[in-house]
Scaffold this motif. Structure first.
Motif, PDB file in Angstrom:
ATOM      1  N   VAL A   7       1.055  -1.164   0.234  1.00 16.19           N
ATOM      2  CA  VAL A   7       0.108   0.325  -0.233  1.00 16.19           C
ATOM      3  C   VAL A   7       0.925   1.443  -0.234  1.00 16.19           C
ATOM      4  O   VAL A   7       1.703   0.993   0.511  1.00 16.19           O
ATOM      5  CB  VAL A   7      -1.163  -0.326   1.478  1.00 16.19           C
ATOM      6  CG1 VAL A   7      -1.833  -1.159   1.371  1.00 16.19           C
ATOM      7  CG2 VAL A   7      -0.290  -0.355   3.034  1.00 16.19           C
ATOM      8  N   CYS A   8       0.354   2.573  -0.511  1.00 17.58           N
ATOM      9  CA  CYS A   8       0.642   3.821  -0.259  1.00 17.58           C
ATOM     10  C   CYS A   8      -0.182   4.701  -0.001  1.00 17.58           C
ATOM     11  O   CYS A   8      -1.801   4.834  -0.528  1.00 17.58           O
ATOM     12  CB  CYS A   8       1.681   3.927  -1.701  1.00 17.58           C
ATOM     13  SG  CYS A   8       0.569   4.230  -3.096  1.00 17.58           S
ATOM     14  N   LEU A  37      -0.211   7.549  -5.011  1.00 17.36           N
ATOM     15  CA  LEU A  37      -1.217   7.471  -5.356  1.00 17.36           C
ATOM     16  C   LEU A  37      -1.339   5.831  -5.888  1.00 17.36           C
ATOM     17  O   LEU A  37      -2.288   5.450  -5.973  1.00 17.36           O
ATOM     18  CB  LEU A  37      -1.776   8.594  -6.352  1.00 17.36           C
ATOM     19  CG  LEU A  37      -1.678   9.522  -6.112  1.00 17.36           C
ATOM     20  CD1 LEU A  37      -1.997  10.864  -7.364  1.00 17.36           C
ATOM     21  CD2 LEU A  37      -3.163   9.669  -4.759  1.00 17.36           C
ATOM     22  N   THR A  38      -0.459   5.564  -6.229  1.00 16.67           N
ATOM     23  CA  THR A  38      -0.540   4.141  -6.727  1.00 16.67           C
ATOM     24  C   THR A  38       1.187   3.571  -6.318  1.00 16.67           C
ATOM     25  O   THR A  38       2.200   4.054  -6.237  1.00 16.67           O
ATOM     26  CB  THR A  38      -0.021   4.265  -7.817  1.00 16.67           C
ATOM     27  OG1 THR A  38      -0.282   3.188  -9.199  1.00 16.67           O
ATOM     28  CG2 THR A  38       0.522   5.356  -9.278  1.00 16.67           C
ATOM     29  N   VAL A  39       1.538   2.493  -6.156  1.00 13.19           N
ATOM     30  CA  VAL A  39       2.114   1.288  -6.544  1.00 13.19           C
ATOM     31  C   VAL A  39       1.974  -0.153  -7.237  1.00 13.19           C
ATOM     32  O   VAL A  39       0.858  -0.782  -7.010  1.00 13.19           O
ATOM     33  CB  VAL A  39       2.688   1.372  -4.704  1.00 13.19           C
ATOM     34  CG1 VAL A  39       1.830   0.348  -3.917  1.00 13.19           C
ATOM     35  CG2 VAL A  39       4.307   0.268  -4.843  1.00 13.19           C
ATOM     36  N   TYR A  48       7.955  -0.170  -7.828  1.00  9.37           N
ATOM     37  CA  TYR A  48       7.383   1.527  -8.405  1.00  9.37           C
ATOM     38  C   TYR A  48       6.895   2.175  -7.532  1.00  9.37           C
ATOM     39  O   TYR A  48       5.064   1.652  -6.582  1.00  9.37           O
ATOM     40  CB  TYR A  48       7.466   1.849 -10.436  1.00  9.37           C
ATOM     41  CG  TYR A  48       6.239   1.139 -11.096  1.00  9.37           C
ATOM     42  CD1 TYR A  48       5.100   0.865 -11.324  1.00  9.37           C
ATOM     43  CD2 TYR A  48       7.272  -0.355 -11.423  1.00  9.37           C
ATOM     44  CE1 TYR A  48       4.449   0.090 -11.205  1.00  9.37           C
ATOM     45  CE2 TYR A  48       6.220  -1.210 -12.138  1.00  9.37           C
ATOM     46  CZ  TYR A  48       4.388  -0.484 -11.620  1.00  9.37           C
ATOM     47  OH  TYR A  48       3.430  -1.435 -12.612  1.00  9.37           O
ATOM     48  N   ALA A  49       6.430   3.340  -7.181  1.00  8.26           N
ATOM     49  CA  ALA A  49       4.815   4.072  -6.761  1.00  8.26           C
ATOM     50  C   ALA A  49       5.437   5.495  -6.938  1.00  8.26           C
ATOM     51  O   ALA A  49       6.918   6.501  -7.779  1.00  8.26           O
ATOM     52  CB  ALA A  49       5.519   3.763  -5.286  1.00  8.26           C
ATOM     53  N   ALA A  50       4.161   6.362  -6.928  1.00 11.46           N
ATOM     54  CA  ALA A  50       4.341   8.216  -7.692  1.00 11.46           C
ATOM     55  C   ALA A  50       3.070   8.004  -6.960  1.00 11.46           C
ATOM     56  O   ALA A  50       2.301   7.516  -6.873  1.00 11.46           O
ATOM     57  CB  ALA A  50       4.086   7.668  -8.652  1.00 11.46           C
ATOM     58  N   GLY A  51       2.925   9.781  -7.419  1.00  9.44           N
ATOM     59  CA  GLY A  51       1.678  10.763  -7.071  1.00  9.44           C
ATOM     60  C   GLY A  51       2.163  11.548  -7.054  1.00  9.44           C
ATOM     61  O   GLY A  51       2.264  12.178  -8.044  1.00  9.44           O
ATOM     62  N   THR A  52       2.287  13.027  -5.667  1.00  7.74           N
ATOM     63  CA  THR A  52       2.451  13.978  -6.066  1.00  7.74           C
ATOM     64  C   THR A  52       3.690  14.248  -5.681  1.00  7.74           C
ATOM     65  O   THR A  52       4.528  13.548  -5.331  1.00  7.74           O
ATOM     66  CB  THR A  52       1.741  14.959  -4.883  1.00  7.74           C
ATOM     67  OG1 THR A  52       1.771  14.405  -3.377  1.00  7.74           O
ATOM     68  CG2 THR A  52       0.038  14.707  -4.988  1.00  7.74           C
ATOM     69  N   GLY A  53       4.390  15.408  -6.078  1.00  7.19           N
ATOM     70  CA  GLY A  53       6.051  15.827  -5.650  1.00  7.19           C
ATOM     71  C   GLY A  53       6.964  15.852  -6.814  1.00  7.19           C
ATOM     72  O   GLY A  53       8.068  15.973  -6.345  1.00  7.19           O
ATOM     73  N   GLY A  54       6.473  15.328  -7.815  1.00  7.93           N
ATOM     74  CA  GLY A  54       7.675  15.210  -8.655  1.00  7.93           C
ATOM     75  C   GLY A  54       7.948  14.173  -8.815  1.00  7.93           C
ATOM     76  O   GLY A  54       9.644  14.438  -9.797  1.00  7.93           O
ATOM     77  N   GLN A  55       8.248  12.891  -8.716  1.00 12.57           N
ATOM     78  CA  GLN A  55       8.539  11.971  -8.624  1.00 12.57           C
ATOM     79  C   GLN A  55       8.468  10.554  -8.702  1.00 12.57           C
ATOM     80  O   GLN A  55       7.303  10.417  -8.199  1.00 12.57           O
ATOM     81  CB  GLN A  55      10.198  11.824  -6.609  1.00 12.57           C
ATOM     82  CG  GLN A  55      10.142  12.940  -6.271  1.00 12.57           C
ATOM     83  CD  GLN A  55      10.698  12.831  -5.052  1.00 12.57           C
ATOM     84  OE1 GLN A  55      12.260  12.867  -5.192  1.00 12.57           O
ATOM     85  NE2 GLN A  55      10.332  13.698  -3.451  1.00 12.57           N
ATOM     86  N   VAL A  56       8.979  10.193  -9.517  1.00 17.25           N
ATOM     87  CA  VAL A  56       8.093   8.225  -9.164  1.00 17.25           C
ATOM     88  C   VAL A  56       9.679   7.440  -8.285  1.00 17.25           C
ATOM     89  O   VAL A  56      11.321   7.641  -8.265  1.00 17.25           O
ATOM     90  CB  VAL A  56       9.128   7.944 -10.934  1.00 17.25           C
ATOM     91  CG1 VAL A  56       7.827   6.575 -10.651  1.00 17.25           C
ATOM     92  CG2 VAL A  56       7.805   8.580 -11.760  1.00 17.25           C
ATOM     93  N   PHE A  57       9.051   6.966  -7.387  1.00 13.69           N
ATOM     94  CA  PHE A  57      10.087   5.932  -6.747  1.00 13.69           C
ATOM     95  C   PHE A  57      10.243   4.549  -6.723  1.00 13.69           C
ATOM     96  O   PHE A  57       9.356   3.775  -7.798  1.00 13.69           O
ATOM     97  CB  PHE A  57       9.203   5.860  -5.080  1.00 13.69           C
ATOM     98  CG  PHE A  57       9.229   7.546  -4.477  1.00 13.69           C
ATOM     99  CD1 PHE A  57       9.951   7.695  -3.817  1.00 13.69           C
ATOM    100  CD2 PHE A  57       7.866   8.087  -4.583  1.00 13.69           C
ATOM    101  CE1 PHE A  57      10.441   8.709  -2.788  1.00 13.69           C
ATOM    102  CE2 PHE A  57       8.372   9.500  -4.149  1.00 13.69           C
ATOM    103  CZ  PHE A  57       9.666   9.359  -3.127  1.00 13.69           C
ATOM    104  N   ILE A  58      11.326   3.917  -6.746  1.00 16.51           N
ATOM    105  CA  ILE A  58      11.817   2.726  -7.946  1.00 16.51           C
ATOM    106  C   ILE A  58      12.438   1.844  -6.362  1.00 16.51           C
ATOM    107  O   ILE A  58      13.208   3.026  -5.786  1.00 16.51           O
ATOM    108  CB  ILE A  58      12.340   2.976  -8.806  1.00 16.51           C
ATOM    109  CG1 ILE A  58      12.021   3.939  -9.684  1.00 16.51           C
ATOM    110  CG2 ILE A  58      13.445   1.898  -8.822  1.00 16.51           C
ATOM    111  CD1 ILE A  58      12.802   4.631 -10.500  1.00 16.51           C
TER     112      ILE A  58
END
Length: 181
Positions: A7-8, A37-39, A48-58
């Motif tokens: 979850v994120c 918002l998504t993982v 991967y995960a992403a949402g607000t803040g201008g980043q994609v987490f990997i």
């Protein structure tokens, strides 16, 4: 991901449960961080995960650690990677693809006034089952009851074609094992 729930959420929270959601372990969290918002995971190790803040987490180690790559927008609604290099993201204004783990993002050109796509301006979701295949589900509205079109690429996002499946509703398109589901 292999029986593990992910979850994120707020404060860049990424958490996991290995017991069906009874207990959760936080894997990433940043006070006053972005809203994720998504993982998802392309395989057991790469997620991967992403949402607000201008980043994609990997993550490349099954979610133990998470690094970030700059996104071309402050908000990413949805992200899908087929492997460590090839992915697609849906932002408020555009859709982008990457073939280098998010170091660079190329916009997908969608001609919404063309005969084939006129009226199909809502992005239902994006999918990347393998390094070459990608799909964007375009709809006439925010519901599977609305008509939709598939915008498909078979060459990693270089060229796109419009396709439809007559008399079929589509609530969500996903991928598993290199196939569309």
């Amino acid at each position: 991901n292999n029986g593990t729930l992910w979850v994120c959420g707020a404060d860049e929270l990424i958490a996991t449960s290995v017991d069906g959601g009874n207990t959760w372990t936080v894997k990433h969290n940043a006070k006053n961080g972005s809203l994720l918002l998504t993982v998802g995971f392309a395989n057991e190790q790469f997620g991967y995960a992403a949402g607000t803040g201008g980043q994609v987490f990997i993550t490349r180690d099954g979610g133990k650690t998470w690094d970030s790559a700059k996104a071309p927008s402050q908000v990413v609604y949805e992200v899908a990677f087929s492997d460590e290099k090839h992915g697609i993201i849906h932002t408020p204004r555009d859709i982008y693809t990457t073939s280098d783990s998010g170091a660079t993002w190329l916009p997908v050109k969608i001609d919404l006034v063309s005969k084939d796509l006129k009226g199909f301006s809502y992005v239902l979701n994006v999918v990347a089952p393998d390094a070459n295949q990608m799909a964007i589900v375009l709809s006439q509205g925010n519901s599977s009851a609305n008509a939709y079109k598939l915008f498909l690429s078979k060459d990693g996002g270089a060229k796109w074609v419009v396709s439809g499946i007559p008399s079929t509703g589509l609530g969500k398109l996903s991928s598993h094992g290199g196939e569309y589901w």
